[in-house]
Design a protein around this motif. Sequence first.
Motif, PDB file in Angstrom:
ATOM      1  N   ALA A  14      38.325  23.449 -20.432  1.00 17.32           N
ATOM      2  CA  ALA A  14      38.286  24.898 -20.632  1.00 17.32           C
ATOM      3  C   ALA A  14      37.119  25.244 -21.550  1.00 17.32           C
ATOM      4  O   ALA A  14      36.645  24.399 -22.319  1.00 17.32           O
ATOM      5  CB  ALA A  14      39.597  25.381 -21.242  1.00 17.32           C
ATOM      6  N   LEU A  15      36.670  26.494 -21.486  1.00 22.64           N
ATOM      7  CA  LEU A  15      35.574  26.921 -22.362  1.00 22.64           C
ATOM      8  C   LEU A  15      35.523  28.444 -22.458  1.00 22.64           C
ATOM      9  O   LEU A  15      36.258  29.145 -21.770  1.00 22.64           O
ATOM     10  CB  LEU A  15      34.235  26.370 -21.855  1.00 22.64           C
ATOM     11  N   LYS A  29      36.087  24.750 -16.064  1.00 16.85           N
ATOM     12  CA  LYS A  29      35.905  26.188 -15.898  1.00 16.85           C
ATOM     13  C   LYS A  29      34.409  26.490 -15.893  1.00 16.85           C
ATOM     14  O   LYS A  29      33.636  25.855 -16.613  1.00 16.85           O
ATOM     15  CB  LYS A  29      36.592  26.921 -17.057  1.00 16.85           C
ATOM     16  N   HIS A  30      33.992  27.460 -15.092  1.00 16.90           N
ATOM     17  CA  HIS A  30      32.568  27.776 -14.956  1.00 16.90           C
ATOM     18  C   HIS A  30      32.348  29.258 -15.219  1.00 16.90           C
ATOM     19  O   HIS A  30      32.726  30.104 -14.412  1.00 16.90           O
ATOM     20  CB  HIS A  30      32.117  27.411 -13.541  1.00 16.90           C
ATOM     21  N   GLN A  31      31.734  29.579 -16.368  1.00 18.57           N
ATOM     22  CA  GLN A  31      31.490  30.966 -16.747  1.00 18.57           C
ATOM     23  C   GLN A  31      30.013  31.287 -16.942  1.00 18.57           C
ATOM     24  O   GLN A  31      29.636  32.456 -16.952  1.00 18.57           O
ATOM     25  CB  GLN A  31      32.227  31.297 -18.055  1.00 18.57           C
ATOM     26  N   SER A  32      29.194  30.261 -17.116  1.00 15.76           N
ATOM     27  CA  SER A  32      27.844  30.489 -17.598  1.00 15.76           C
ATOM     28  C   SER A  32      26.893  29.391 -17.140  1.00 15.76           C
ATOM     29  O   SER A  32      27.319  28.323 -16.688  1.00 15.76           O
ATOM     30  CB  SER A  32      27.879  30.546 -19.128  1.00 15.76           C
ATOM     31  N   SER A  33      25.600  29.646 -17.312  1.00 17.27           N
ATOM     32  CA  SER A  33      24.604  28.599 -17.090  1.00 17.27           C
ATOM     33  C   SER A  33      24.675  27.536 -18.182  1.00 17.27           C
ATOM     34  O   SER A  33      24.171  26.427 -18.006  1.00 17.27           O
ATOM     35  CB  SER A  33      23.197  29.204 -17.073  1.00 17.27           C
ATOM     36  N   TRP A  34      25.317  27.876 -19.300  1.00 12.47           N
ATOM     37  CA  TRP A  34      25.338  26.948 -20.430  1.00 12.47           C
ATOM     38  C   TRP A  34      25.962  25.610 -20.062  1.00 12.47           C
ATOM     39  O   TRP A  34      25.407  24.541 -20.387  1.00 12.47           O
ATOM     40  CB  TRP A  34      26.112  27.574 -21.607  1.00 12.47           C
ATOM     41  N   THR A  75      45.047  28.757 -18.957  1.00 11.29           N
ATOM     42  CA  THR A  75      45.754  29.040 -20.213  1.00 11.29           C
ATOM     43  C   THR A  75      44.869  28.748 -21.412  1.00 11.29           C
ATOM     44  O   THR A  75      44.745  29.561 -22.339  1.00 11.29           O
ATOM     45  CB  THR A  75      47.048  28.217 -20.299  1.00 11.29           C
ATOM     46  N   ALA A  76      44.223  27.579 -21.391  1.00 11.77           N
ATOM     47  CA  ALA A  76      43.356  27.205 -22.516  1.00 11.77           C
ATOM     48  C   ALA A  76      42.119  28.104 -22.565  1.00 11.77           C
ATOM     49  O   ALA A  76      41.663  28.500 -23.645  1.00 11.77           O
ATOM     50  CB  ALA A  76      42.947  25.745 -22.393  1.00 11.77           C
ATOM     51  N   THR A  92      32.848  27.110 -27.409  1.00  9.59           N
ATOM     52  CA  THR A  92      33.781  25.992 -27.499  1.00  9.59           C
ATOM     53  C   THR A  92      34.092  25.462 -26.109  1.00  9.59           C
ATOM     54  O   THR A  92      34.467  26.221 -25.212  1.00  9.59           O
ATOM     55  CB  THR A  92      35.100  26.414 -28.178  1.00  9.59           C
ATOM     56  N   MET A  93      33.915  24.154 -25.941  1.00 15.18           N
ATOM     57  CA  MET A  93      34.345  23.465 -24.732  1.00 15.18           C
ATOM     58  C   MET A  93      35.475  22.520 -25.138  1.00 15.18           C
ATOM     59  O   MET A  93      35.311  21.713 -26.043  1.00 15.18           O
ATOM     60  CB  MET A  93      33.195  22.685 -24.095  1.00 15.18           C
ATOM     61  N   GLN A  94      36.626  22.654 -24.468  1.00 16.51           N
ATOM     62  CA  GLN A  94      37.799  21.857 -24.845  1.00 16.51           C
ATOM     63  C   GLN A  94      38.222  20.942 -23.700  1.00 16.51           C
ATOM     64  O   GLN A  94      38.489  21.397 -22.583  1.00 16.51           O
ATOM     65  CB  GLN A  94      38.968  22.755 -25.241  1.00 16.51           C
TER      66      GLN A  94
END
Length: 246
Positions: A185-186, A80-85, A231-232, A205-207
């Motif tokens: 997921a994160l 999943k990609h949400q951020s530059s982090w 889902t995660a 959190t990165m899972q």
Amino acid sequence: MYDFGLSIRSLCFNVGWYVGSIVIALVGMPILLLPRRAVVAWARLWIVFVLWWLRVTCRLDHRLVGLENLPKGPVLIACKHQSSWETLSFTLLFPNIAIVLKRELLFIPIVGWAMARAGNIAVSRGEGASALRGLVKQAKAAIAQGQSIVIFPEGTRVAPDAEKPYQVGVAALYRQLGIPVVPVALNSGVFWGRRKFIKQPGTITMQILPPIAPGLGRDAFMKTLRERIETATDRLVEEARRSHAP
């Protein structure tokens, strides 16, 4: 209510990030002439600095869970990609990887050159089938060298509450490479939003989720991948918001 302290901490992070990155880039530029492992070590040093400075200034830390779900040997990591982090953290958190990224990034002075020398996979947007063939060819070469591949299935950063279709590249790699796909997921977007100046304190959190074995049809694979990641991710985002609610 406006949080002046949060703004100051975020400003300090941004200033230190840019200044520190420039210094590390200029001092380490000769490393670009050395073998790949030296370039990767240089990149990891830079990432260690950035994440340390993020903790010091913005009180933003991270944790990686689910390592028991990561098979041995090369895999395709679909994150999943949400951020530059996460674009920063992958090279530090996962050994020996090649990240699928936009070809335009390689033209950034020093940083882009380092991305290329580190063995990442550059893809040109808008080239359709040609880009897909290039992606598969580069991925096969990386796998042959023992590297795992990291791909962001949505192809771009997506805010926690937004949706984007998963792109065909991840399905093509799943079919062509014949290796397990590891969904990740994160909840990084809760703390470090896309194009957001403010960095919220907390713990990203990165899972790592259970792998998807080779052999599924395209539709079944894409459905399984999306369901596991989304889902995660929804759960992690909700947990982060609930723990930081006033």
